[in-house]
Motif scaffolding. Structure first.
Motif, short mmCIF file in Angstrom:
data_model
loop_
_atom_site.label_atom_id
_atom_site.label_comp_id
_atom_site.label_asym_id
_atom_site.label_seq_id
_atom_site.Cartn_x
_atom_site.Cartn_y
_atom_site.Cartn_z
N LEU A 213 -11.77 -34.62 -5.46
CA LEU A 213 -10.96 -34.25 -6.61
C LEU A 213 -11.76 -33.42 -7.62
O LEU A 213 -11.23 -32.49 -8.24
N MET A 216 -11.90 -29.84 -6.49
CA MET A 216 -10.62 -29.17 -6.70
C MET A 216 -10.40 -28.83 -8.17
O MET A 216 -9.93 -27.73 -8.50
N LEU A 255 -3.30 -30.90 -9.71
CA LEU A 255 -3.95 -31.94 -8.92
C LEU A 255 -3.11 -33.20 -8.76
O LEU A 255 -3.46 -34.06 -7.95
N HIS A 475 -0.97 -29.54 -2.24
CA HIS A 475 -1.72 -28.58 -3.06
C HIS A 475 -0.98 -27.24 -3.14
O HIS A 475 -0.86 -26.64 -4.21
N HIS A 518 -9.85 -25.80 -0.14
CA HIS A 518 -9.55 -27.22 -0.01
C HIS A 518 -9.64 -27.66 1.46
O HIS A 518 -10.17 -28.73 1.77
#
Length: 632
Positions: A213, A216, A255, A475, A518
């Motif tokens: 996380l 990202m 997110l 995403h 990702h």
């Protein structure tokens, strides 16, 4: 929404919007849940084994499977009635608050599932706290530089988080349990008796999740700090902490879908951690029920996970609408997408050369040669990575398993990326599907796939591919939703641009690079999941040198021969560092001569001349206005 509305009123209004637009979505979710529960009900018959024999082995492994004993079990459980009748009985009892009794223990299912769910939710809350702290540490440098106006177009995060994200949860759990729990005795390592027993498993689950996380979020922060509101706030002398806080608030909606998937994954997918620390959670209960084909427990536990996934999805959508709902409605967002500068190639080349050197040095060695006189030998010139419990060369096994593991992982990751992008373009279809798929523990997905296709070398690839696309689709949908609400896209649409033109020239260039990064970030996890399913008998069998098999086989000897675990884990971490540093350079090539090309008619519509994406949006973003105290 009216800015003067109270937070409770805003929440209720956002919830009404989600519910009002979710009629077809709710129906689709119900159909998916029914299909999943029905597939689980067919599991004993799909596995091509006698369910009565499986239940007998789960009850008493030493009992003789005589025909009379098996017939008694079939009559007791009603197996001869068929899966549809059994499913109907279970659903009928569920409507009255009765999930039946366990085929193995004979206990009531609903109280045991509720107790296990409570344990897993408590463990999940501790893991989320650890993940939040990890995210803060990962993004600290980017937040510090961005809030002071000294951040470029790329985040400041390093590759250390990639190493952390690449480490398997069961390996982190084993190291924490053996070092902090057993050797140092700082914290208890086994059982579930109080808050102290939460610390180590929460660290094992939260550290890798927080690293993913954090990467990202670190990928989105540079775009937020380059938006007009951030530049204006910095010019007015707004305190850096306040500016950093609003930049995080700007990026959080992108997110939230993945955060919801992490919540479900931390609840039902923490099987290995619950096994190592002897935690009576829902993931462990579901795994034991799947292996024993205890259908009432398995169906009830899976239904609880699906309901949890649906709840997390609704909360994520409501929170996103609370944060940026008016901007989504009015198309008043700025694009977080920024053309990435050329990425430095030194680190990817260095990590790639190290990985290639390990593979090249190990391939000439025999990965299956046994030497019982050289068991658990430390690293030496003859065995640079040492030997395992059977005297086999660890370097040879790491190198030999790299080709199959990496090749299959790359194929699965590429397929997951394509599927995630395509399904992410259809959020009404993929949203409930991703929530439902994420609620299925990987082991259960492997058992279902193996039941349909049979055990074989491609069974783990199919099982991992079934669930690997869901975070990428989530995403894609979240980024696409925000990109469609940008001012420059509204202006381009007003000039007459068609749907396909917007998709090709505006939306995909903004969505594809971060989703591809990702996917690369998840590549080591895909490689490990493939090998872990092979270890469970759903693919390659020992003595095949799969990376997951190496870690699992050598884990019991971690204290006596740590090199047998550390070297395979180091190679896996090296793969993670290579994936993340290579992902930093993922960008679409710039097209030359596009800015000077005039607009041309397309039928009765006018397609605007392609242009370079502006560095900033045309309007200020919607973060809440600064208070006088924050301005000072």
């Amino acid at each position: 929404m009216n800015p003067s509305m109270s937070p409770l009123t805003k929440s209720l209004a956002a919830l009404r919007v989600v519910v009002r637009g979710g009629g077809p979505t709710l129906l689709w979710r119900v159909v998916l849940t029914a299909g999943l529960v029905g597939a689980i009900g067919l599991l004993p018959w799909l596995s091509r084994t006698d369910p009565a024999l499986t239940v007998l082995k789960a009850r008493s492994a030493d009992r003789d499977p005589a025909p009379g004993t098996l017939r008694a079990i079939r009559d007791e459980l009603g197996l001869d009635d068929g899966p549809l009748v059994l499913l109907g009985r279970w659903l009928g009892g569920l409507l009255h608050g009765d999930a039946g009794t366990s085929w193995v223990s004979g206990a009531q299912v609903l109280p045991s599932v509720a107790q296990a769910l409570g344990v897993s939710l408590l463990l999940m809350s501790g893991a989320l706290v650890v993940a939040a702290v990890t995210v803060t540490a990962v993004c600290a440098r980017t937040l510090r530089l961005g809030s002071r106006g000294r951040l470029g177009t790329r985040g400041a995060g390093g590759t250390a988080t990639a190493v952390l994200a690449a480490l398997p949860e069961f390996l982190v759990a084993s190291v924490l349990a053996s070092v902090l729990g057993v050797q140092l005795g700082w914290l208890p390592a086994l059982g579930w008796y109080g808050p102290q027993w939460m610390v180590l498993p929460s660290l094992a689950l939260g550290l890798p999740a927080g690293a993913v996380l954090g990467r990202m979020l670190d990928d989105l922060l540079p775009g937020a700090f380059a938006e007009p509101w951030a530049l204006a706030a910095a010019a007015r002398g707004v305190p850096p902490k306040s500016l950093a806080r609003r930049a995080v608030r700007r990026c959080v909606p992108g997110l939230l879908p993945n955060l919801g998937l992490f919540v479900v994954g931390l609840t039902g997918g923490s099987v290995a951690v619950e096994q190592i620390f002897d935690i009576p959670g829902l993931g462990r209960l579901t795994l034991q029920a799947a292996l024993a084909q205890d259908l009432p427990v398995l169906q009830t536990g899976t239904l609880a996970l699906v309901l949890l996934a649906a709840t997390a999805g609704v909360i994520a959508r409501v929170t996103a609408r609370l944060l940026i709902g008016p901007a989504l409605r009015d198309s008043a967002l700025s694009s977080l997408h920024r053309p990435a500068p050329p990425a430095p190639r030194a680190l990817p080349l260095l990590y790639g050369a190290l990985l290639a050197a390990v593979i090249g040095l190990g391939l000439p060695r025999d990965a299956l040669a046994l030497d019982t006189l050289a068991r658990l030998q430390p690293p030496s010139p003859a065995h640079p990575f040492g030997t395992d419990a059977l005297g086999r060369d660890v370097l040879a096994r790491v190198a030999d398993g790299a080709l199959n593991t990496l090749g299959t992982a790359l194929a699965v990751s590429a397929a997951a990326l394509v599927a995630g992008l395509l399904l992410g373009l259809l959020p009404r279809l993929s949203g409930p599907l991703a929530d439902t798929v994420s609620a299925v523990p990987p082991v259960l997905a492997g058992l279902l796939v193996a039941g349909v296709t049979g055990s074989g070398p491609w069974a783990p690839a199919l099982a991992v591919g079934v669930v690997a696309w869901s975070p990428l689709a989530a995403h894609t949908s979240s980024l696409l939703r925000q990109e469609r609400a940008t001012t420059h896209l509204a202006a381009t649409r007003a000039l007459g641009a068609g749907r396909w033109y917007l998709l090709r020239h505006e939306l995909l260039p903004a969505v594809l690079p971060p989703v591809a990064r990702h996917a690369l970030l998840r590549l080591p996890g895909v490689a490990l999941s493939l090998a872990a399913l092979g270890f469970l008998g759903l693919g390659a069998q020992p003595p095949s040198p799969e990376w997951g098999l190496l870690l699992a086989e050598n884990q019991p000897y971690a204290e006596r021969a740590p090199w047998a675990v550390l070297f395979p884990a180091a190679v896996l971490a090296l793969l993670g560092a290579l994936a993340v540093t290579a992902a930093g350079g993922v960008r679409l090539p710039r097209r030359r001569g596009r800015a000077d090309r005039p607009a041309r008619p397309s039928g009765d519509r006018v397609v605007p001349a392609p242009r370079q994406r502006p560095n900033h949006g045309d309007t200020l973003l919607t973060p809440a206005p600064l208070s006088p105290r924050e301005e000072r």
